[in-house]
Design a protein around this motif. Sequence first.
Motif, short mmCIF file in Angstrom:
data_model
loop_
_atom_site.label_atom_id
_atom_site.label_comp_id
_atom_site.label_asym_id
_atom_site.label_seq_id
_atom_site.Cartn_x
_atom_site.Cartn_y
_atom_site.Cartn_z
N PRO A 342 0.70 -1.22 0.23
CA PRO A 342 0.21 -0.09 0.04
C PRO A 342 1.03 1.30 -0.20
O PRO A 342 2.08 1.01 0.49
N LEU A 345 -1.17 4.27 4.53
CA LEU A 345 -2.41 3.99 5.29
C LEU A 345 -3.35 3.90 5.05
O LEU A 345 -3.96 3.04 5.17
N MET A 346 -4.11 4.82 4.53
CA MET A 346 -6.22 5.09 3.93
C MET A 346 -5.62 3.79 2.76
O MET A 346 -6.97 3.33 2.83
N GLN A 347 -4.17 3.93 2.05
CA GLN A 347 -4.99 2.61 1.20
C GLN A 347 -4.74 1.81 0.97
O GLN A 347 -5.03 0.89 1.21
N MET A 348 -4.14 0.85 2.47
CA MET A 348 -4.21 -0.52 2.67
C MET A 348 -5.31 -0.49 3.41
O MET A 348 -5.78 -1.44 3.01
N SER A 351 -8.11 -1.04 0.27
CA SER A 351 -7.33 -2.01 -0.62
C SER A 351 -8.06 -3.33 -0.10
O SER A 351 -7.98 -4.08 -0.44
N ARG B 16 -14.40 2.97 4.62
CA ARG B 16 -12.62 2.73 4.45
C ARG B 16 -12.62 1.52 3.13
O ARG B 16 -12.17 0.33 3.03
N GLU B 18 -14.22 0.68 -1.15
CA GLU B 18 -13.85 1.56 -2.20
C GLU B 18 -14.67 0.64 -3.58
O GLU B 18 -14.82 -0.13 -3.78
N VAL B 90 2.80 -0.98 10.26
CA VAL B 90 2.14 0.11 9.58
C VAL B 90 2.39 0.84 8.74
O VAL B 90 3.59 0.91 8.87
N PRO B 91 2.02 1.39 7.52
CA PRO B 91 3.20 2.00 6.80
C PRO B 91 3.26 3.67 7.46
O PRO B 91 2.37 3.85 8.48
N LYS B 92 4.10 4.18 7.05
CA LYS B 92 4.72 5.26 8.07
C LYS B 92 3.18 6.28 7.70
O LYS B 92 2.45 6.68 6.66
N ILE B 93 2.83 6.73 9.30
CA ILE B 93 1.78 7.45 9.36
C ILE B 93 1.82 8.94 9.27
O ILE B 93 1.35 9.98 8.36
#
Lengths: 492, 96
Positions: A342, A345-348, A351, B16, B18, B90-93
Amino acid sequence: MKRETKMKLYALTIHEAHDLLKSRQISSTELTRAVLDHIEKIDDKIGAYLSVFEENAMIQAREADHMIARNEIQPLTGIPLSIKDLICTKGLPTTCASKILENFIPPYDATVMSKLKNAGAVTLGKVNMDEFAMGSSTENSGMHITRNPWDITRIPGGSSGGSAASVAADMCIGSLGSDTGGSIRQPASHCSVVGMKPTYGRVSRYGLVAFASSLDQIGPLTKDVTDCALLMNVISGYDPHDSTSVPKDVPDFRRSLEKGLKGLKIGLPKEYYMTEGLDPDVSATIDNAANTMKDLGAEFVEVSLPHTKYAVAVYYVIAPCEASSNLARYDGVRYGFRDKDPKDLMQMYRSTKSKGFGPEVQRRIIIGTYALSAGYYDAYYGKASQVRTLMIEDFKNAFQKCDVLLSPVTPSPAFKIGEKTDDPLNMYLSDIFTLSANLAGVPGISIPCGFSKNNLPIGLQLMGSHFNEEMLIKVAYNFEQATMFHKKKPSL
Amino acid sequence: MKITKNEIIHVANLARLEIDEASLDKVTEQIGRILEYVDTLNQVDTKNIQGTSHAITLTNAFREDIIKDHLTNNQALSNAPEKENGAFVVPKIVGR
């Protein structure tokens, strides 16, 4: 044992198997092996199981045999069961039939699983369901469909379709399912097995993957009413891990397995019999069942549940609202599926959820989110919860006039696979007779009561007042002993 | 009141999710029909009726505040899609 008898061990009920285990005529190892072989032989045709824990089941069977050798046998010791795949099994997959939990291995047991283990029961594997228990046909499973053992072109019902099909086709001795709006009773009815939704709070929900927390309840699906009582004895009771379980003594449900219905007052909710689309075969079969009850000494009174026609609308607001909140946790952070690479984070979140949840689950999350969103809360959730109050009042009033309510479980026998998949509202409407018990929290049971002209099973529903499962078991037992429908098996 | 495609997109975003362009019409139509059906609740007079969120009367489930065994850090992380140093990754916030 004689060879012929041995070959059909899988067809035993819990109490029959228990008697043979207790008298050492069979071992749990033999019994479990026989059921596993039967699964291996016929489940390609039915698709009841999502996973079979062969090795684990044989270990549990051997442990049960040791317990029996030490004279520590209890009613479920050594009995192989199938478990709906939304009940957490420690160290063994629990998928909810959803891609989002495809690789989930719970680090703990649901309370009902701990109770079964303590009782010495054997877990054969996990059975199919509509994804997150959302559906009435098991067609919403994210893995595969399940076919009705009585007619493999038809649905087994849902959401506990795998449980019902595995019991009907003798691919287990008994099963646990869950019921949020009819998910035990409706598939039980379509597959000609016994299915009970206990009173809300009777059985701990700890370790049951949550769909709609104020409605969900775990319950047994079995080959007869005696087995239902035996499973209820083990799974019921207060649990400090579930603050909505009720601190109330659990009776020995076997005591309800006694003959005699003299003086019993059965209520016929008139709105149920005026429902549009009630199939003539169902209607005639239920009338026959009522006559059988009358012959057994029961009296009948007409009662009214005036808000019945709003049950579907109330349910399809409240359940999605609770679901949208409960399912928010599947965000790809702590467990379950996470979409790859991703960009943020939002995209994670997006999806992961969009790829992980199937269409029906997404639809209900959207409805629930909408109904709870600013400006709509009062019109939808608020209104539905008020009508729910009126429905509870209806039941209270009805139970002042009678001991149990007798009705159909579903308006028609099992429909064809694919028949309703494009029309969710039409699918929802088939839940009309089962939703009210969940909204009011009362117990309900479905028992086999006959067959349609084209040999499809028809179930009879009994509903009782809060915590009066004993009455349901007693009435169901008397009906069962006076009829032979539960003995009839599908030819596979 | 009919739900619009834009509302569906808005609500899906809140959840959240799509919705791809191709299924938007169908989803809007299906959810619209369900909500229309739900509107039948407006026929019921609910003036002065308290709502029910829970069918069984239970209040304040208290418990003793005592230390018990719970999941270990390893157990809690056992299903993590990504983990590091005893924590979920988690991805970087926060941007720099």
